[in-house]
Design an enzyme around this catalytic site. Structure first.
Site, PDB file in Angstrom:
ATOM      1  N   ASP A 181       0.737  -1.261  -0.029  1.00 24.85           N
ATOM      2  CA  ASP A 181      -0.018  -0.126   0.157  1.00 24.85           C
ATOM      3  C   ASP A 181       0.872   1.215   0.399  1.00 24.85           C
ATOM      4  OD1 ASP A 181      -2.386  -1.491   0.431  1.00 24.85           O
ATOM      5  OD2 ASP A 181      -2.153  -2.251   2.289  1.00 24.85           O
ATOM      6  N   ASP A 192      -6.938  -3.836  -5.404  1.00 18.92           N
ATOM      7  CA  ASP A 192      -6.289  -2.518  -4.856  1.00 18.92           C
ATOM      8  C   ASP A 192      -4.650  -2.187  -5.580  1.00 18.92           C
ATOM      9  OD1 ASP A 192      -7.824  -4.485  -3.438  1.00 18.92           O
ATOM     10  OD2 ASP A 192      -7.222  -4.015  -1.428  1.00 18.92           O
TER      11      ASP A 192
HETATM   12  N1  GLY Z   1      -6.975  -2.414   1.936  1.00 21.13           N
HETATM   13  C1  GLY Z   1      -7.781  -1.949   0.176  1.00 21.13           C
HETATM   14  C2  GLY Z   1      -9.165  -1.559   0.360  1.00 21.13           C
HETATM   15  O1  GLY Z   1     -10.160  -1.693   1.032  1.00 21.13           O
HETATM   16  O2  GLY Z   1      -9.938  -0.829  -0.008  1.00 21.13           O
END
Ligand code: GLY
Length: 420
Positions: A108, A170
């Site tokens: 992330d 994501d």
């Molecule tokens: N981890 C990214 C989301 O929950 O969208």
């Protein structure tokens, strides 16, 4: 309050009533975020969602992906309201994230650094001496992120925090960091990995009729699982963490894909990424209720008695505006603009606007974090608030283009003569 009639709006223009309304909303958000900033300072990890209106952070984190969005909201308020109070706060909160540039446990770093350091760089004067160090921080974070690499086959990808077998949709938002770094001096391999990751994700996570992963064009799976043994890197199956099932379309995943592929197209000029972004946008247009806020998963069994995810709508609205800007000649560009305007009108209505709800500390209610585990359902979520402000920024930029976010994926790449 209905400010926008989706059918009748001229594409590309912001109605004056909506523009004024957006500034009124920003002022309410300013008051609300000031209050939050008093109790959640940079010496304290940022909260993630609101429970009963109050900001909350899990004592045991599942994965720590959201703190950049807190600093990012401050940068956005600084940019849009031109208030130096926010510059100081945003710097402090961004700097508190510096150690995360070396974090090898998450996928992330794009979320964390583009919304904090990326926003900071965007607001610097061209000759600001701070620029080089901030760029270096992003390049380091992107390089670390690119090393989270499953290269077992020629379809490599950046793997999720779950391990080398796991590809998440994501991550398409996080590869924006790699594209950004590639355009700002990173090792060329960083950019090459961003491209390969985007191709692999399009192949296994974005469904196309007739390709065996589902029967609806542009529907998105959350996770793909791959073999990891040496010489056996092949795809095994679809899966999900936060969606309803491997076979349905998790709404936020769709929004990440729509925005992420639009950006990947802007950064590379690769028409395959543009086509993927249009597929995802087409699915959103066809399957989302008229107020343009999706249910948390398009296949959730109890629709219409399932929660909506306002954060997905905010992200999708941003993605639609980016896609319309990058491909203004597309037959659907007007639909994207009208959809984004409708999202903007819906999310700034009393139903969704946090400051209109007694005791609510967040900016945008009606978000969903992790429905299967019951986390963050119905209140505000940190990324929802960030993309809500970004949506306002992008809507205002329809009239005032200098307000548009910067980044290598935000403008079309000039194609070589004869390459189109
Ligand atoms: N981890 C990214 C989301 O929950 O969208």
């Amino acid at each position: 309050m209905v400010l926008v009639n989706k059918e009748n709006l001229p594409a590309g223009e912001l109605p004056p009533s909506l523009r004024q309304h957006l500034f009124d909303v920003l002022k309410l958000c300013d008051v609300s975020l000031r209050r939050t900033a008093e109790s959640w300072g940079p010496d304290r990890p940022a909260p993630i969602w609101t429970e009963g209106g109050a900001w909350y952070r899990q004592p045991e984190m599942w994965t720590d992906w959201t703190p950049g969005f807190y600093a990012g909201q401050m940068w956005l308020l600084h940019k849009l309201l031109k208030d130096d109070f926010w510059e100081g706060k945003a710097r402090e909160h961004s700097l508190s994230l510096f150690p995360r540039r070396l974090d090898r446990d998450v996928h992330d770093l794009g979320f964390i650094f583009l919304s904090s350091y990326g926003r900071w760089i965007e607001q610097l004067d061209g000759d600001d001496p701070a620029r080089a160090e901030l760029v270096e921080t992003i390049v380091t974070a992107a390089t670390v992120q690119s090393e989270r690499w499953n290269g077992a086959t020629d379809e490599g990808f950046i793997y999720s925090f779950n391990g080398p077998q796991s590809l998440f949709i994501d991550i398409m938002m996080n590869v924006r960091l790699l594209f950004w770094a590639a355009a700002n001096g990173a090792d060329p391999r960083v950019g090459e990995r961003a491209i390969e990751h985007s191709r692999t994700s399009a192949r296994y996570l974005v469904r196309r009729v007739g390709e065996g992963l589902g029967d609806e064009d542009g529907s998105v799976a959350h996770e793909a699982i791959f073999n990891t043994e040496a010489g056996r890197g092949e795809f095994r199956c679809l899966s999900t963490q936060q969606g309803y099932s491997p076979f349905t379309c998790w709404a936020r995943g769709l929004a990440w894909a729509l925005y992420g592929y639009a950006y990947a197209y802007g950064a590379t000029g690769d028409k395959a990424f543009l086509e993927t972004a249009h597929l995802c946008a087409g699915y959103y247009l066809l399957n989302t209720p008229g107020d343009c806020v999706p249910y948390w998963d398009y296949g959730a069994p109890g629709i219409p008695d399932e929660p909506r995810d306002s954060s997905a709508a905010a992200i999708a609205g941003c993605g639609m505006l980016l896609l319309a800007e990058l491909d203004p000649g597309a037959a659907t560009a007007g639909d994207y603009l009208r959809t984004a305007l409708t999202v903007g009108a819906t999310l700034t209505s009393d139903e969704y606007l946090g400051p209109k709800h007694e005791g609510e500390e967040g900016l945008l209610v009606g978000g969903v974090y992790h429905r299967p585990r019951g986390w963050g359902v119905g209140g505000a979520v940190m990324w929802g608030d960030y993309f809500f402000l970004e949506l306002i920024e992008r809507l205002l930029a329809l009239d005032e283009p200098s307000l548009a976010p910067l980044g290598p994926g935000e403008r079309p790449v000039p194609l070589e003569p004869g390459s189109d």
